[in-house]
Design a protein around this motif. Sequence first.
Motif, PDB file in Angstrom:
ATOM      1  N   ALA A 138      13.515  23.341  12.017  1.00 54.22           N
ATOM      2  CA  ALA A 138      12.796  24.317  11.204  1.00 54.22           C
ATOM      3  C   ALA A 138      11.550  24.850  11.896  1.00 54.22           C
ATOM      4  CB  ALA A 138      12.411  23.692   9.862  1.00 54.22           C
ATOM      5  N   SER A 194      14.093  21.230   4.763  1.00 48.66           N
ATOM      6  CA  SER A 194      12.856  21.614   5.447  1.00 48.66           C
ATOM      7  C   SER A 194      12.054  22.586   4.596  1.00 48.66           C
ATOM      8  CB  SER A 194      13.162  22.236   6.802  1.00 48.66           C
ATOM      9  OG  SER A 194      13.820  23.482   6.665  1.00 48.66           O
ATOM     10  N   GLU A 211      10.206  18.666   7.922  1.00 47.95           N
ATOM     11  CA  GLU A 211      11.674  18.564   7.924  1.00 47.95           C
ATOM     12  C   GLU A 211      12.082  17.113   7.735  1.00 47.95           C
ATOM     13  OE1 GLU A 211      14.640  20.956  10.447  1.00 47.95           O
ATOM     14  OE2 GLU A 211      14.439  19.075  11.558  1.00 47.95           O
TER      15      GLU A 211
END
Length: 909
Positions: A138, A194, A211
Amino acid sequence: MKFNRLAKLVSLASSGIVALSAPSYAVESNEESVERIEVTGSRLKRVDMEGASPVTTITAEELAKSGFATVGDALRSSNLNAFGSWGGGSNNGWGSQATVQLKGASAFHTLTLLDGKRMAKSPVMDGGAANINTIPMAAVERIEILTDGASAIYGTDAIAGVVNIILKKDFEGVQLDARMDRPTQEGGDSSNLSFTGGLNSDKGHLVFTFEHYESQKILQKDRWYTQPFVQEGGDPSDYQDWVNISPTGRVLTQGGAGGWVYSTPFSNSDKSCADVYGDAFIGSLDDSDYPGDTLCAYDYTQAAATSVGQTRNNTLLHYTYELSDSIELTARAYWAANETQDVSAPVPASISIPNGLPAYTTAEGLDLVELVADPNAGMNFRFDTAGDRVAEHHDNIFDYLLALDGTTDFMDWDIAVNYNKYDNYTWGTGYQLKGATTDLVGEWDDESNSFVGWDPRDPNSEMPAGATANYDKRMSASYLDISGGAAFELFELPGGDANMYIGGSYREESLDSKVSALAEAGQIVGGNGGSGGEGERDVMAAYFEFAMPVMDNLELNLAGRYDDYSDFGGTFNPQVSVRYNIIEPLLIRASWGTGFRAPTLSDLYQGTSEGFGYMKNYLNCYDQGESIDNCDRWDYGPTRTGGNVDLKPEESESYNLGIVWDITESVNVSVDYWSLETTNLIDSLGASEIIKTQAKLWEAADAAGVARPDVSTVYPGTEISRLGNGKIDYVVSQKLNVGLSEREGIDVKVGAGFESEFGDFKFGLGWSYFLKYKSSYSEAGVQVISDDEAGREDTPAHRVNLTADYLLGDHSISYYGNFIGSQESWDVIEGSWDPDAGETADDGTLYEIDSVMYHNLTYTYTLPWSNSFSLGVTNLTDEEPKFDYNGTYEGNLYDIRGRTYWAGFRQSF
C-alpha cells in the motif's frame, strides 16, 4: 533554469512485471522550463527518463494489475529475477525472509533502496541483503529496477543492480484496500487490509500508510509431489525406491560387534511399522544399497510445512515541509513487525547405546530385536513423542529519515540522516539436547527379569523428561548513514550545460547475532541458522558524477566513488556511460564500470561453530598407498567454521550496450546486452576439499623430495587434525575469497498501446536471455571454471513476462504471464545408452526439465462512489512445479500455491 523540452512516451506496459520506461530524447525548444527528476542510478536530476543505463519502472497500478498481493511475490516473478530467489520456505533459519536476485546473482549482489536510501539489512541473512517481505504494497508508488552495476553511485552490494522502492508522497485523501486470496488446494490462504491517508497544506504534505497481511502455511502433505510415493516402476518394499521419506524413523544401528547391520527394532512378522509406532511410520523396508538391512522409515510430510505462516504489520509516515522558498524538509518513519511460524517435523536424531539392548517380548507381545553391546551401537530415532519443531520468528524494523534539500542561484544541495535497525528473535521449541538421550536409556534388571527405564524400541515405554531443549536466537543489525552533496553547472557545451554532483557520506554499521549457549556449542539437535557473530565498523565515502552533453544528441557521463572501511581498507570504483540519439526516436547507450561487495560483519567476525558430517579421508588413502583421486574412505566428524578478518571485498566488472527505439508514438522497444564478471567471491570450503588439497600437497612434495607444506599455505586459516589411527579428528574451515563467475545476457522490453472506439489496449513483453553463466569451484586447491550452465538445471536461460491490458469505460481486464524456460539436467536418463554397443553414460540422453507458463487474470470494475471492485486468479491453469530427474523441484523458481482466486475492494474518500 531553462532546458530542452523532453519528448517522451508514457510507460506502455508492465515488465517485471514488464513495466517499460519509454525512451526519451532531446527536442529543440527554448520556451518551456521542464522540471528535473532523479532516476535510479544517478544523483544528478535530469530531464530525460531514458538514460545511459537501463531502468525498468513498475508503478503501483501495474503491481495491482499483475495479480500479486505482495511486493515480494511481484519482484520474484520478474524476468529480471532470472534464476528465481528465496521466498520464505520452511524448515530453515530464513523462514521469515524473501529476496530478489538480479541477473541470477547472489541476493547479496542486489542493493535494495527505499527512496534512494539503503533499506535495512536483515541480520537473519548475516546483514548481507534486505528482506523484501517487510515492504507494504500500500505504501509503494513505483519500483525502479536498475539492471547495471552501480557501485560508483551507491557503493557496496550494487554489483548486479539496484531495486529502488519509491514510496507514496503526494497522496491526498483517504483510501481503504482489502483483499482475500483463496487457493483451490489446501493451505496458503492469505488476506490483507491497508489504510492510506494524505493531507496537504500550503507548506507541507503528510502521507500515512498502515497495512496488515496474513498468510497460512502449506504443509508438505497438502501437495502430492511433497507427499511420500514410490517411484514409477519401483519396489514399495525397497527404501531406495521411495521419495519424500526419511530413513530416520526407528532403526537399530549395530556396531562392529553386531556386524554393522541396520535393522527394524521388532521382529513380529504380522506387524507393520505403522501398527507399532503410528501412521507416520512406513515399513518395515529393505535397503537395496545395503542388502540385509531393514528399517522403519518416517513420513515427515505429515507434520512438516513447505511454506511458513506469517502475520505482518507495516506503518509508514512521510512528511514534507517547505521551510522557505528554497529549502524543503523531509521526515520519514517506517516500522515493520512480522511474525512467522516455521513448523518442521520432529527431530531425526541418533541415540548412542554402547551397552546395547537385550532381546525380549513386551507385555503387549512385541518381539524386540537385540542391539549388541558395542562402542558404536545405537538407534536412529525420530522424536515424534516430543512433538514437532516450531520456530517462531519475530522481525521488527525501524527506519527513520531526516533530510533537507535546497536550491541556490548556483547549485542544488542535499543533506540526509538515515537510521535503521532490524531486530530478529526466534523462539524454537521441540528440539533435542545432544547426548542426553543416551543417559535416559534404561537397562535390563536381572533381579526382576525385566527391562527397567526407557526402552526406545518399545512404543509403550515413555521417554522421561530431559531430552528436549529450545533453540533460541537473537539477532540485531543497525545502520546510521549521514550523506550530503551538491549539484552545480560547470560550463556550457554544444549540447547544453555540463553538470556535476559532488558528495560524501559517513556510515556506521553493527551486527549482533547470537544463539543460545547450548546451540552455539553444537549441543542442540535439529536446529538451523547459527550465530552470525558480532562486530561493528564505519565507512566513509566520497563520490562524484559528471554529465557532459557533448552535442544535442550525445551525452557522456563519468562517475566515481571511493569507500574507506575501518575493517578492511578502501576501494575505488569508476563508471563511464554514454547515450547517443542517432535520430530522434533511436537511442544507443553503453556503460562500463566496476563494483564491489564489502564482506559482511558476519563474514569477518562470525564466531566458530561446529557442524558434523561425512568427509572423505584422502590422507588415509595416500598413507595406505591408494589413489587419491579414487579414494573411497569416509570419516564422520566435525568441521569448525567461522569468520575471517582478512577477507577482501568481492569485485566485479560490468558492461552494458543497448538500443532504445520509439518505432511509433505508441510502440517502443529496447534491447540491452550485458556482461558481469565477479571475482574474489566469498565462500566456505567443504571439509573434503581441504583434506584432498592437503593430500595432493603431500603427494607433490614427496615426489619432489621436499618438506610437506601445510594446507593453510593454499587455503589460509584452514587446518586438519588427525587421530593416531589416521582418522580425521576435526577440520577447520573459514570464509575465503575463492570464487568467481562469468555471466552474459540480453534483456528485451517491448511496449505497445493504442486507443480505439472499442476501448484502450496496452501490451508489454519482457524477455531475459542468458548467453553464458559460468562459475568456479575448488578442486584440490585449484579454482576450476565450470562449463556453461546457462539453460542447465535450476538456471533457466529464458525468462519471459507478458502483459496485456484492456480498458473500456469503468471496466478493465489485465493479463500477466510468467514463462520459465526448460532446463537440461545433469542426469542421464537410465537406459538411454547401450553398453553392449560400446556406449557409455556420455552417450546417453540428458533429462530435460519442462518449461512452464503461469497465467494471471484481473478484472476491475470502477464504481461511481470513488470505489472499485476487483476479481482475479493467479496461476489460472493450476501449474505445478517442474521436477528434476529425482522428482524434486527448485523452490526458488516455481509456485506451490496452485490456482488461487482472489477478490479485492478499494474505497477512496
